[in-house]
Structure formats: structure tokens, C-alpha cells
Design a protein around this motif. Structure first.
Motif, PDB file in Angstrom:
ATOM      1  N   UNK A 124       0.842  -1.185   0.000  1.00 58.79           N
ATOM      2  CA  UNK A 124       0.000   0.000   0.000  1.00 58.79           C
ATOM      3  C   UNK A 124       0.881   1.241   0.000  1.00 58.79           C
ATOM      4  N   UNK A 125       0.621   2.155  -0.905  1.00 60.88           N
ATOM      5  CA  UNK A 125       1.276   3.456  -0.897  1.00 60.88           C
ATOM      6  C   UNK A 125       0.286   4.449  -1.488  1.00 60.88           C
ATOM      7  N   UNK A 126      -0.019   5.480  -0.721  1.00 66.16           N
ATOM      8  CA  UNK A 126      -1.048   6.404  -1.177  1.00 66.16           C
ATOM      9  C   UNK A 126      -0.732   7.821  -0.732  1.00 66.16           C
ATOM     10  N   UNK A 127      -0.882   8.773  -1.660  1.00 69.77           N
ATOM     11  CA  UNK A 127      -0.769  10.171  -1.232  1.00 69.77           C
ATOM     12  C   UNK A 127      -2.017  10.566  -0.431  1.00 69.77           C
ATOM     13  N   UNK A 128      -1.821  11.381   0.587  1.00 67.80           N
ATOM     14  CA  UNK A 128      -2.907  11.884   1.410  1.00 67.80           C
ATOM     15  C   UNK A 128      -2.746  13.386   1.542  1.00 67.80           C
ATOM     16  N   UNK A 129      -3.870  14.099   1.558  1.00 56.62           N
ATOM     17  CA  UNK A 129      -3.787  15.544   1.765  1.00 56.62           C
ATOM     18  C   UNK A 129      -5.090  16.063   2.358  1.00 56.62           C
ATOM     19  N   UNK A 130      -4.958  17.189   3.047  1.00 61.27           N
ATOM     20  CA  UNK A 130      -6.131  17.882   3.589  1.00 61.27           C
ATOM     21  C   UNK A 130      -5.843  19.370   3.556  1.00 61.27           C
ATOM     22  N   UNK A 131      -6.830  20.133   3.148  1.00 64.19           N
ATOM     23  CA  UNK A 131      -6.761  21.589   3.250  1.00 64.19           C
ATOM     24  C   UNK A 131      -7.973  22.025   4.058  1.00 64.19           C
ATOM     25  N   UNK A 132      -7.734  22.931   4.988  1.00 62.87           N
ATOM     26  CA  UNK A 132      -8.793  23.382   5.878  1.00 62.87           C
ATOM     27  C   UNK A 132      -8.717  24.893   6.011  1.00 62.87           C
ATOM     28  N   UNK A 133      -9.879  25.542   5.956  1.00 64.00           N
ATOM     29  CA  UNK A 133      -9.987  26.991   6.182  1.00 64.00           C
ATOM     30  C   UNK A 133     -10.971  27.219   7.320  1.00 64.00           C
ATOM     31  N   UNK A 134     -10.767  28.322   8.039  1.00 69.20           N
ATOM     32  CA  UNK A 134     -11.708  28.657   9.096  1.00 69.20           C
ATOM     33  C   UNK A 134     -12.147  30.113   8.986  1.00 69.20           C
ATOM     34  N   UNK A 135     -13.359  30.360   9.443  1.00 72.47           N
ATOM     35  CA  UNK A 135     -13.849  31.732   9.560  1.00 72.47           C
ATOM     36  C   UNK A 135     -13.864  32.144  11.029  1.00 72.47           C
ATOM     37  N   UNK A 136     -13.230  31.348  11.882  1.00 69.91           N
ATOM     38  CA  UNK A 136     -13.193  31.621  13.305  1.00 69.91           C
ATOM     39  C   UNK A 136     -14.083  30.688  14.097  1.00 69.91           C
ATOM     40  N   UNK A 137     -15.043  30.061  13.459  1.00 75.30           N
ATOM     41  CA  UNK A 137     -15.934  29.109  14.126  1.00 75.30           C
ATOM     42  C   UNK A 137     -16.018  27.802  13.361  1.00 75.30           C
ATOM     43  N   UNK A 138     -16.295  27.891  12.070  1.00 76.38           N
ATOM     44  CA  UNK A 138     -16.500  26.721  11.225  1.00 76.38           C
ATOM     45  C   UNK A 138     -15.242  26.435  10.412  1.00 76.38           C
ATOM     46  N   UNK A 139     -14.916  25.149  10.271  1.00 78.56           N
ATOM     47  CA  UNK A 139     -13.798  24.710   9.439  1.00 78.56           C
ATOM     48  C   UNK A 139     -14.370  23.993   8.232  1.00 78.56           C
ATOM     49  N   UNK A 140     -13.859  24.321   7.046  1.00 75.11           N
ATOM     50  CA  UNK A 140     -14.271  23.648   5.817  1.00 75.11           C
ATOM     51  C   UNK A 140     -13.030  23.345   5.000  1.00 75.11           C
ATOM     52  N   UNK A 141     -13.143  22.363   4.097  1.00 73.31           N
ATOM     53  CA  UNK A 141     -11.996  22.061   3.265  1.00 73.31           C
ATOM     54  C   UNK A 141     -12.191  20.823   2.427  1.00 73.31           C
ATOM     55  N   UNK A 142     -11.053  20.256   2.039  1.00 72.97           N
ATOM     56  CA  UNK A 142     -11.023  19.097   1.152  1.00 72.97           C
ATOM     57  C   UNK A 142     -10.048  18.069   1.708  1.00 72.97           C
ATOM     58  N   UNK A 143     -10.409  16.802   1.571  1.00 76.34           N
ATOM     59  CA  UNK A 143      -9.555  15.692   2.007  1.00 76.34           C
ATOM     60  C   UNK A 143      -9.385  14.741   0.840  1.00 76.34           C
ATOM     61  N   UNK A 144      -8.156  14.315   0.605  1.00 79.23           N
ATOM     62  CA  UNK A 144      -7.889  13.331  -0.435  1.00 79.23           C
ATOM     63  C   UNK A 144      -7.143  12.173   0.216  1.00 79.23           C
TER      64      UNK A 144
ATOM     65  N   UNK B 163     -15.785  21.575  13.362  1.00 78.62           N
ATOM     66  CA  UNK B 163     -15.412  22.573  14.354  1.00 78.62           C
ATOM     67  C   UNK B 163     -14.179  22.108  15.119  1.00 78.62           C
ATOM     68  N   UNK B 164     -13.667  23.019  15.919  1.00 77.88           N
ATOM     69  CA  UNK B 164     -12.544  22.719  16.789  1.00 77.88           C
ATOM     70  C   UNK B 164     -13.056  22.531  18.207  1.00 77.88           C
ATOM     71  N   UNK B 165     -12.499  21.535  18.885  1.00 85.35           N
ATOM     72  CA  UNK B 165     -12.792  21.297  20.289  1.00 85.35           C
ATOM     73  C   UNK B 165     -11.450  21.113  20.988  1.00 85.35           C
ATOM     74  N   UNK B 166     -11.047  22.076  21.792  1.00 95.06           N
ATOM     75  CA  UNK B 166      -9.748  22.000  22.448  1.00 95.06           C
ATOM     76  C   UNK B 166      -8.631  21.983  21.438  1.00 95.06           C
ATOM     77  N   UNK B 167      -7.799  20.945  21.462  1.00 92.00           N
ATOM     78  CA  UNK B 167      -6.671  20.831  20.542  1.00 92.00           C
ATOM     79  C   UNK B 167      -6.956  19.933  19.352  1.00 92.00           C
ATOM     80  N   UNK B 168      -8.223  19.798  18.974  1.00 92.79           N
ATOM     81  CA  UNK B 168      -8.560  18.907  17.862  1.00 92.79           C
ATOM     82  C   UNK B 168      -9.587  19.538  16.928  1.00 92.79           C
TER      83      UNK B 168
END
Length: 163
Positions: free
Chosen positions: A72-92, A104-109
Motif C-alpha cells: 500500500x502506498x497512497x498520497x494523502x492531503x487535507x486543506x482546511x480553512x476557518x472563519x473563526x468558528x466553522x472549518x471547511x476544506x477538502x480531504x484526499x 469545528x474545533x474542540x480543544x486541541x482537535x
């Protein structure tokens, strides 16, 4: 009364500043290992991964590759943007193509809902958790539901250290 009104007016700015600080801690080069299941019904396999991440005040981009022996070998990526409350993005990470992220963010996650481009494990939804652990560690976890049993399954968990 004026102090309370001023504090309430500043709270969104303070919250956004905290998000900016959090995203900036995710920048850098990362390496580590973990496990991946191609399907919820399959056994997990060990993987070694390397990622590079860039972060700005309102976004983070993570890209790299995970390998398990010659199987198994696979490229992985994620891009995330925030407006201060909501996080949106793309995952490959799946062969179905780019998936959308929202959460959303909860603590350190960051707790993000994945919406796959096509069915994966019987449906189009799963979860991605990007967790900061201390100053030099990060954990990436994907979670899905086994369509045969209805049980929640960790489909990948990768523990990374800053390089």
C-alpha cells in the motif's frame, strides 16, 4: 456595563485569534507511523508516513504519503480553512476522489465530517480528527461505520512527530 459590552464585542475577535494560533501550530514537516484499513471489514496494516504542512492565519494545508511495505502506498492531503468558528476544506485519501470536510474545533482537535465523492464502506460519510498533542506531536484519525455490523471502526490512526 460599558466594560461588559466591550468584552462581548471583543469575544469574536479573541476566538478568531485563538483559532489563528491553533492553525499556526500545525505548520511544518511531520513523520510517523500508524495503521490503515482499506475497508472497515479488512484488518489494519501498519504504515509509515511523512507530511509537510503550511499554515496561515485562517488556513492549513497538509500533504504527504503513507506506505505499508509493498502492499500500500497512497498520497494523502487535507486543506482546511476557518472563519473563526466553522472549518471547511477538502480531504484526499480515498480512491473515490476529493472529499469535502466540515466541522469545528474542540480543544486541541479539529473534528471534521468527511463527505466522500462516492460511496466508501457503504455510504458517503466518515469523520476525520486532526489532533495536536503537545508541542511536537499530531494525530490523524479517520473513523467510519462498518456497514455489516453498524459498529464504529477506526480506519486510520497515524501518530506524527515534528521533524
Amino acid at each position: 456595563m460599558a466594560l461588559i459590552a466591550a468584552a462581548l464585542a471583543l469575544s469574536p475577535a479573541i476566538a478568531h485569534a485563538a483559532e489563528v494560533g491553533f492553525l499556526n501550530t500545525l505548520g511544518g514537516d511531520w513523520g510517523g507511523d500508524g495503521s490503515v484499513r482499506i475497508r472497515t471489514t479488512m484488518p489494519s496494516m501498519p504504515v509509515k508516513c511523512r507530511f509537510s504542512s503550511t499554515a496561515t492565519e485562517s488556513s492549513m494545508s497538509l500533504a504527504g504519503q503513507c506506505t505499508s511495505l509493498a502492499i500500500f502506498s497512497r498520497p494523502l492531503s487535507a486543506t482546511v480553512k476557518t472563519n473563526g468558528k466553522l472549518y471547511t476544506g477538502t480531504y484526499l485519501g480515498s480512491k473515490t476522489g476529493p472529499a469535502t470536510l466540515r466541522g469545528t474545533r474542540s480543544g486541541n482537535a479539529l473534528n471534521l465530517e468527511i463527505r466522500w465523492a462516492r460511496n466508501v464502506n457503504g455510504d458517503r460519510s466518515a469523520q476525520l480528527r486532526i489532533e495536536k498533542i503537545g508541542g511536537d506531536r499530531m494525530r490523524l484519525t479517520t473513523i467510519d461505520t462498518n456497514p455489516q455490523t453498524g459498529k464504529i471502526v477506526i480506519t486510520s490512526q497515524i501518530d506524527l512527530r515534528r521533524l
